[in-house]
Write an enzyme that holds these catalytic residues in place. Structure first.
Site, PDB file in Angstrom:
ATOM      1  N   GLU A 436       0.835  -1.224   0.000  1.00 13.07           N
ATOM      2  CA  GLU A 436       0.000   0.000   0.000  1.00 13.07           C
ATOM      3  C   GLU A 436       0.858   1.258   0.000  1.00 13.07           C
ATOM      4  O   GLU A 436       0.460   2.289   0.546  1.00 13.07           O
ATOM      5  CB  GLU A 436      -0.974   0.028   1.188  1.00 13.07           C
ATOM      6  CG  GLU A 436      -2.089  -0.968   1.132  1.00 13.07           C
ATOM      7  CD  GLU A 436      -2.699  -1.072  -0.244  1.00 13.07           C
ATOM      8  OE1 GLU A 436      -2.735  -0.059  -0.954  1.00 13.07           O
ATOM      9  OE2 GLU A 436      -3.116  -2.180  -0.607  1.00 13.07           O
TER      10      GLU A 436
HETATM   11  C1  LIG Z   1       3.080  -9.552   0.361  1.00 15.80           C
HETATM   12  C2  LIG Z   1       2.768  -8.468  -0.619  1.00 15.80           C
HETATM   13  C3  LIG Z   1       1.452  -8.178  -0.931  1.00 15.80           C
HETATM   14  C4  LIG Z   1       1.155  -7.203  -1.875  1.00 15.80           C
HETATM   15  N1  LIG Z   1      -0.148  -6.990  -2.242  1.00 15.80           N
HETATM   16  C5  LIG Z   1      -0.411  -6.197  -3.327  1.00 15.80           C
HETATM   17  C6  LIG Z   1      -1.715  -6.129  -3.878  1.00 15.80           C
HETATM   18  O1  LIG Z   1      -2.671  -6.735  -3.381  1.00 15.80           O
HETATM   19  N2  LIG Z   1      -1.906  -5.383  -4.994  1.00 15.80           N
HETATM   20  C7  LIG Z   1      -0.898  -4.703  -5.599  1.00 15.80           C
HETATM   21  O2  LIG Z   1      -1.130  -4.055  -6.597  1.00 15.80           O
HETATM   22  N3  LIG Z   1       0.353  -4.734  -5.081  1.00 15.80           N
HETATM   23  C8  LIG Z   1       0.619  -5.467  -3.967  1.00 15.80           C
HETATM   24  N4  LIG Z   1       1.886  -5.538  -3.456  1.00 15.80           N
HETATM   25  C9  LIG Z   1       2.935  -4.738  -4.068  1.00 15.80           C
HETATM   26  C10 LIG Z   1       3.365  -3.594  -3.156  1.00 15.80           C
HETATM   27  O3  LIG Z   1       2.373  -2.624  -3.078  1.00 15.80           O
HETATM   28  C11 LIG Z   1       4.705  -3.079  -3.699  1.00 15.80           C
HETATM   29  O4  LIG Z   1       5.675  -4.068  -3.401  1.00 15.80           O
HETATM   30  C12 LIG Z   1       5.081  -1.747  -3.096  1.00 15.80           C
HETATM   31  O5  LIG Z   1       4.218  -0.743  -3.528  1.00 15.80           O
HETATM   32  C13 LIG Z   1       6.517  -1.351  -3.458  1.00 15.80           C
HETATM   33  O6  LIG Z   1       6.768  -1.498  -4.817  1.00 15.80           O
HETATM   34  P1  LIG Z   1       8.046  -2.340  -5.275  1.00 15.80           P
HETATM   35  O7  LIG Z   1       8.061  -3.623  -4.563  1.00 15.80           O
HETATM   36  O8  LIG Z   1       8.088  -2.349  -6.738  1.00 15.80           O
HETATM   37  O9  LIG Z   1       9.280  -1.510  -4.723  1.00 15.80           O
HETATM   38  P2  LIG Z   1       9.988  -0.289  -5.464  1.00 15.80           P
HETATM   39  O10 LIG Z   1       8.955   0.654  -5.978  1.00 15.80           O
HETATM   40  O11 LIG Z   1      10.988  -0.815  -6.412  1.00 15.80           O
HETATM   41  O12 LIG Z   1      10.730   0.406  -4.235  1.00 15.80           O
HETATM   42  C14 LIG Z   1      12.011  -0.020  -3.773  1.00 15.80           C
HETATM   43  C15 LIG Z   1      12.501   1.030  -2.768  1.00 15.80           C
HETATM   44  O13 LIG Z   1      12.607   2.306  -3.424  1.00 15.80           O
HETATM   45  C16 LIG Z   1      11.857   3.273  -2.725  1.00 15.80           C
HETATM   46  N5  LIG Z   1      11.204   4.192  -3.663  1.00 15.80           N
HETATM   47  C17 LIG Z   1      10.680   3.907  -4.872  1.00 15.80           C
HETATM   48  N6  LIG Z   1      10.132   5.005  -5.410  1.00 15.80           N
HETATM   49  C18 LIG Z   1      10.301   6.012  -4.527  1.00 15.80           C
HETATM   50  C19 LIG Z   1       9.950   7.395  -4.476  1.00 15.80           C
HETATM   51  N7  LIG Z   1       9.303   7.979  -5.487  1.00 15.80           N
HETATM   52  N8  LIG Z   1      10.292   8.113  -3.392  1.00 15.80           N
HETATM   53  C20 LIG Z   1      10.949   7.553  -2.371  1.00 15.80           C
HETATM   54  N9  LIG Z   1      11.298   6.249  -2.345  1.00 15.80           N
HETATM   55  C21 LIG Z   1      10.985   5.488  -3.401  1.00 15.80           C
HETATM   56  C22 LIG Z   1      10.813   2.487  -1.934  1.00 15.80           C
HETATM   57  O14 LIG Z   1      10.385   3.209  -0.795  1.00 15.80           O
HETATM   58  C23 LIG Z   1      11.576   1.225  -1.577  1.00 15.80           C
HETATM   59  O15 LIG Z   1      12.337   1.439  -0.424  1.00 15.80           O
HETATM   60  C24 LIG Z   1       2.202  -6.479  -2.483  1.00 15.80           C
HETATM   61  C25 LIG Z   1       3.528  -6.747  -2.152  1.00 15.80           C
HETATM   62  C26 LIG Z   1       3.818  -7.747  -1.255  1.00 15.80           C
HETATM   63  C27 LIG Z   1       5.253  -8.057  -0.963  1.00 15.80           C
END
Ligand SMILES: Cc1cc2nc3c(=O)[nH]c(=O)nc-3n(C[C@H](O)[C@H](O)[C@H](O)COP(=O)(O)OP(=O)(O)OC[C@H]3O[C@@H](n4cnc5c(N)ncnc54)[C@H](O)[C@@H]3O)c2cc1C
Length: 592
Positions: A436
């Site tokens: 989220e």
């Molecule tokens: C168990 C689980 C359940 C989930 N459930 C859902 C779901 O139901 N539906 C769905 O759509 N998604 C879901 N997700 C996905 C989840 O919302 C994302 O993993 C999350 O939003 C982070 O995206 P990412 O993993 O691509 O990390 P990234 O976006 O690659 O981020 C990696 C790091 O970079 C930082 N970062 C990236 N962009 C910025 C920025 N602009 N400013 C500051 N810092 C930044 C982040 O804070 C983080 O520390 C789920 C994930 C997991 C692991």
């Protein structure tokens, strides 16, 4: 492993005495809803949570969801428990009667959700997402979509999911690549979504996916994303689930915690295209999805509180039983008598009470906005909800990392091994700062959309409200020192606000570098506000000879502990904010 019990006294004190639930109900014209009815609901929810959901927590942890030929098979016992949850009407608690809901205020459903989430986070996650699906459809769906899908989602007969994330589109949803091609009265969706919580299961006879995708002529970036409703089973003429739609779970993630919550890779359109229906306007899907995301952000913040409460209750019980001290007469005493164990337990207790306070105050603001009779009042309360949302999500979940870790520390080695269950709370809590929107994204939202976009006005209004409590404490005599502590943090909050307004325009790294510290700072200050308000009410009730004396005295002491041990962290955040981002950004990438 300890049994969970809903902290009634704290919750009801907050709801009735600090927030003033009966006043909210009266002003909303909810004649039949009052604190007595709510107590009865909490009691029944606590019983259901303890008897039906709680036993699933460890079972689900040890026997996670699996993927088979027919899709995802949920953990043992989950389907039976979910059936009872629906049959008892719990899914419909806070939704409008128009769609088959019970019309309870959000404050009530938030407190009840705390019970579900504390009992089994993995189980409660399914309904959390259904809740967000309903909110998004109510706000943005066409009358036809509402009529067809809402009643079964409201009752919980069908569950909902949120489909944002793709392998190249995580925090940055502008990169969403899933396609939606118009065909007659619907669209054909194709693409792959990852990490979809409860993306498939056998607990209900349909699963309703809300999916972000792009139309063929959509502009690039976040302004070219639309929202679609994609059912797992298409509906027949009578509105019953019939033919299988072209969406399938192709794999499940193996993960640190919440093993019973299936985290699915969903393939849309492998066989020609999944049939979907547009929700809201074309290319405005991200905005529509924000309704669901904001709802879920409040819910995930509550998850941080719920796991912290479990962890605290268990640590407390252990600390009373574990004998490790020896008195001069040779008798042994429990570890709760050691000051450092007290420090940990008090940190856990004071934090959870402040977290609960903020979560419930935020829920009450949602009610005040929802039930407002004029537009100006609704806008004022909605603006406050906007400001609270990233703080509730970010601060509560970040604190839950510390609290559930302390829960393990109180147990010593027995916390690190799985036997006591303390480790599961820590493992389950770890996801809450990530999904989220990570804490970084919450910080960005707070600073960009909620502070800078209105020249700090929303924050100034909040600090003014906290100032009023500060003044009351300072004038109270008995609690004047609490007022002084809160005043220091309110002054720090004002300084941070002004610093941000003065500096954010100069360098694009300034706001980004300060954002999470500012979020945490405001969390601690809001926590101080809640504890200050609680202390004032407790002192008032004690002076009047009303209420539960032991509870009220403990509240006064806990509020003092919060001001002495947790609130000073707000000052430390200010120091870090004012240091700016120079040293943060100075190294060349190959110097790391
Ligand atoms: C168990 C689980 C359940 C989930 N459930 C859902 C779901 O139901 N539906 C769905 O759509 N998604 C879901 N997700 C996905 C989840 O919302 C994302 O993993 C999350 O939003 C982070 O995206 P990412 O993993 O691509 O990390 P990234 O976006 O690659 O981020 C990696 C790091 O970079 C930082 N970062 C990236 N962009 C910025 C920025 N602009 N400013 C500051 N810092 C930044 C982040 O804070 C983080 O520390 C789920 C994930 C997991 C692991």
């Amino acid at each position: 492993m300890s049994d969970y019990h809903y902290p009634y006294k704290d919750a009801e004190f907050l709801i009735n005495d600090v927030i003033g639930f009966d006043d909210i109900c009266q002003s909303a014209g909810l004649d039949e809803v009052n604190s007595e009815l709510v107590s009865a609901i909490f009691e029944e929810a606590n019983r259901f949570g303890a008897e039906v959901i709680l036993p699933l927590n460890v079972i689900g942890d040890q026997n996670g969801a699996t993927l088979g030929e027919n899709g995802v098979q949920q953990s043992p016992g989950f389907a039976e428990a979910y059936r009872q949850y629906v049959d008892n009407g719990w899914g419909a608690l806070a939704f409008p009667e128009q769609f088959g809901g019970q019309g309870m205020p959000r404050l009530v459903s938030t407190a009840v959700d705390e019970i579900w989430q504390s009992s089994s986070l993995a189980f409660a996650l399914c309904s959390l997402l259904t809740h967000g699906t309903v909110e998004a459809l109510m706000e943005h769906g066409s009358d036809e979509l509402k009529e067809i899908y809402l009643p079964n989602l409201v009752s919980g007969e069908w569950t909902g999911t949120m489909n944002l994330t793709e392998s190249a589109a995580g925090s940055d949803l502008a990169a969403v690549a899933t396609r939606a091609v118009p065909e007659g009265d619907h669209y054909l969706i194709s693409g792959q979504k990852i990490f979809i919580t409860w993306g498939d299961h056998q607990m209900t006879d349909n699963v309703i996916h809300l999916v972000l995708a792009r139309l063929p002529d959509a502009p690039a970036g976040s302004r070219g994303i639309s929202l679609f409703l994609v059912p797992k089973f298409l509906l027949d003429e009578e509105g019953n689930p019939g033919e299988r739609n072209d969406v399938h779970c192709v794999s499940l993630e193996h993960k640190l915690g919440i093993h019973a919550s299936p985290t699915c890779v969903l393939a849309f359109g492998d066989n020609g295209g999944a049939i979907g229906y547009l929700v809201g306007e074309p290319n405005r899907g991200l905005m529509a999805m924000f309704t669901m995301m904001n709802d879920a952000r409040q819910g995930v913040g509550l998850q941080g509180l719920s796991l912290s409460t479990r962890s605290y209750q268990q640590a407390l019980e252990f600390a009373k039983e574990r004998l490790q001290g020896t008195r001069s007469d040779g008798s042994r005493f429990p570890i709760i008598e050691f000051p450092d164990v007290r420090r940990m337990l008090m940190l856990m207790k004071a934090s959870t009470e402040a977290m609960r306070g903020l979560a419930y105050i935020s829920a009450a603001e949602i009610d005040l906005a929802h039930f407002a009779t004029d537009a100006e009042t609704a806008i004022r309360h909605n603006s406050r909800v906007d400001l609270y949302t990233p703080i509730v999500k970010g601060w509560l979940t970040e604190l839950s990392q510390e609290i559930t870790s302390l829960g393990i520390q109180v147990h010593g080695g027995m916390g690190y091994v799985e036997e006591t269950g303390s480790a599961q709370f820590y493992r389950d809590a770890r996801i809450t700062t990530i999904y989220e929107g990570t804490t970084g994204i919450q910080g960005q939202d707070l600073v960009g959309r909620k502070i800078l976009s209105n020249s700090g006005e929303l924050l100034e209004n909040l600090l003014n409200d906290i100032q009023a409590t500060t003044d009351e404490l300072s004038a109270s005599g008995q609690l004047a020192d609490l007022g002084q502590a809160l005043q220091t943090s309110v002054d720090a909050g004002r300084t941070a606000r002004q610093w941000l307004l003065d500096n954010a325009g100069q360098d694009r790294n300034v706001a980004g570098g300060a954002s999470v510290n500012l979020l945490m700072m405001l969390g601690y200050i809001c926590g101080g506000w809640v504890m200050g308000r609680s202390a004032l009410k407790a002192a008032q009730l004690l002076a009047a000879g009303g209420g539960d004396e032991a509870f009220l005295e403990a509240k006064l002491i806990t509020a003092r502990f919060y001001m002495e041990h947790l609130l000073p962290r707000a000052d430390s955040c200010l120091t870090t904010i004012q240091a700016g981002s120079e040293s943060m950004m100075a190294l060349e990438e190959d110097q790391f």
